[in-house]
Write a protein that holds these residues in place. Structure first.
Motif, short mmCIF file in Angstrom:
data_model
loop_
_atom_site.label_atom_id
_atom_site.label_comp_id
_atom_site.label_asym_id
_atom_site.label_seq_id
_atom_site.Cartn_x
_atom_site.Cartn_y
_atom_site.Cartn_z
N ILE A 1 0.85 -1.20 0.00
CA ILE A 1 0.00 0.00 0.00
C ILE A 1 0.88 1.25 0.00
O ILE A 1 2.02 1.21 0.46
N PRO A 2 0.34 2.37 -0.49
CA PRO A 2 1.10 3.62 -0.42
C PRO A 2 1.15 4.13 1.02
O PRO A 2 0.29 3.80 1.84
N ILE A 3 2.17 4.92 1.32
CA ILE A 3 2.33 5.47 2.66
C ILE A 3 1.85 6.92 2.65
O ILE A 3 2.27 7.71 1.80
N TYR A 4 0.97 7.23 3.60
CA TYR A 4 0.41 8.57 3.71
C TYR A 4 0.91 9.25 4.98
O TYR A 4 1.21 8.59 5.97
N LYS A 5 1.00 10.56 4.91
CA LYS A 5 1.35 11.36 6.08
C LYS A 5 0.48 12.62 6.04
O LYS A 5 0.53 13.35 5.05
N GLY A 6 -0.30 12.80 7.05
CA GLY A 6 -1.18 13.97 7.11
C GLY A 6 -2.25 13.95 6.03
O GLY A 6 -2.66 15.00 5.55
N GLY A 7 -2.68 12.79 5.61
CA GLY A 7 -3.73 12.67 4.61
C GLY A 7 -3.25 12.74 3.17
O GLY A 7 -4.04 12.58 2.24
N SER A 8 -1.97 12.97 2.96
CA SER A 8 -1.43 13.04 1.60
C SER A 8 -0.35 11.96 1.42
O SER A 8 0.37 11.64 2.36
N PRO A 9 -0.24 11.44 0.20
CA PRO A 9 0.80 10.43 -0.02
C PRO A 9 2.19 11.05 0.09
O PRO A 9 2.41 12.17 -0.37
N MET A 10 3.10 10.32 0.71
CA MET A 10 4.48 10.78 0.80
C MET A 10 5.16 10.54 -0.54
O MET A 10 4.89 9.54 -1.21
N ILE A 11 6.04 11.43 -0.93
CA ILE A 11 6.74 11.34 -2.21
C ILE A 11 8.22 11.06 -1.95
O ILE A 11 8.83 11.67 -1.08
N VAL A 12 8.76 10.10 -2.71
CA VAL A 12 10.20 9.83 -2.68
C VAL A 12 10.75 10.17 -4.05
O VAL A 12 10.03 10.21 -5.04
N SER A 13 12.06 10.40 -4.11
CA SER A 13 12.68 10.74 -5.38
C SER A 13 14.02 10.02 -5.52
O SER A 13 14.52 9.43 -4.57
N GLY A 14 14.57 10.08 -6.72
CA GLY A 14 15.88 9.48 -6.98
C GLY A 14 15.85 7.96 -6.91
O GLY A 14 14.92 7.33 -7.43
N LYS A 15 16.86 7.38 -6.27
CA LYS A 15 16.98 5.92 -6.16
C LYS A 15 15.75 5.28 -5.56
O LYS A 15 15.27 4.25 -6.05
N ASP A 16 15.23 5.87 -4.48
CA ASP A 16 14.07 5.30 -3.81
C ASP A 16 12.86 5.25 -4.73
O ASP A 16 12.09 4.28 -4.71
N ALA A 17 12.69 6.26 -5.55
CA ALA A 17 11.57 6.28 -6.49
C ALA A 17 11.73 5.20 -7.56
O ALA A 17 10.75 4.56 -7.96
N VAL A 18 12.94 4.98 -8.01
CA VAL A 18 13.19 3.94 -9.02
C VAL A 18 12.89 2.56 -8.44
O VAL A 18 12.30 1.71 -9.11
N VAL A 19 13.26 2.34 -7.18
CA VAL A 19 12.97 1.05 -6.53
C VAL A 19 11.46 0.83 -6.44
O VAL A 19 10.97 -0.27 -6.70
N VAL A 20 10.71 1.87 -6.08
CA VAL A 20 9.25 1.75 -6.01
C VAL A 20 8.69 1.43 -7.39
O VAL A 20 7.85 0.54 -7.54
N TRP A 21 9.15 2.13 -8.42
CA TRP A 21 8.68 1.88 -9.78
C TRP A 21 8.98 0.43 -10.18
O TRP A 21 8.11 -0.26 -10.74
#
Length: 140
Positions: free
Chosen positions: A34-54
């Motif tokens: 599942i996606p991770i939310y913080k304060g009602g909005s999805p948290m965004i990752v970038s760079g290496k972490d984003a590529v791993v999620v993709w």
């Protein structure tokens, strides 16, 4: 004056235009899928972490099944189910499908050290990905 009807014009591009934008993705809980939310909005990752999620999402999406995705997105590992192949051939094909799935992403330049193992009806794959942000490990 040129004698051709359609002259060859090469557009000029700067280095800034050639660079890809920073890759961003919604942060993902890999255990609960599942996606991770913080304060009602999805948290965004970038760079290496984003590529791993993709990569994780692409490897968990069957190819050609969902109309929302292009035919390049997803993997074909399900096609190995029920095939009378040897274990070695299944592992080899699973590794090939894994690599084909990931190399669609322009942020991933190569896939190496791929190991595939079937145990108790599950396929476990590990690999190293060389991205534009550096190397990352993927375990699915």
């Amino acid at each position: 004056m040129s004698k051709t009807l359609f002259p060859s014009i090469q557009p000029q591009t700067s280095e800034a235009e050639k660079a890809m934008p920073l890759f961003k993705e919604v942060k993902w809980d890999f255990i609960n899928n599942i996606p991770i939310y913080k304060g009602g909005s999805p948290m965004i990752v970038s760079g290496k972490d984003a590529v791993v999620v993709w990569a994780w999402k692409a490897l968990h999406t069957p190819r050609f099944r969902h109309e929302i995705y292009t035919w390049d997105y997803g993997n074909e590992v399900e096609s190995l189910i029920g095939q009378p192949f040897t274990e070695e051939l299944k592992q080899s094909e699973a590794a090939r499908y894994f690599e084909e799935c990931l190399l669609v992403c322009p942020y991933i330049s190569s896939v190496s050290d791929v190991t595939a193992a079937f145990s108790e009806g599950n396929l476990k794959i590990q690999a190293s990905l060389k991205t534009i942000y550096g190397e990352v490990e993927v375990n699915v």
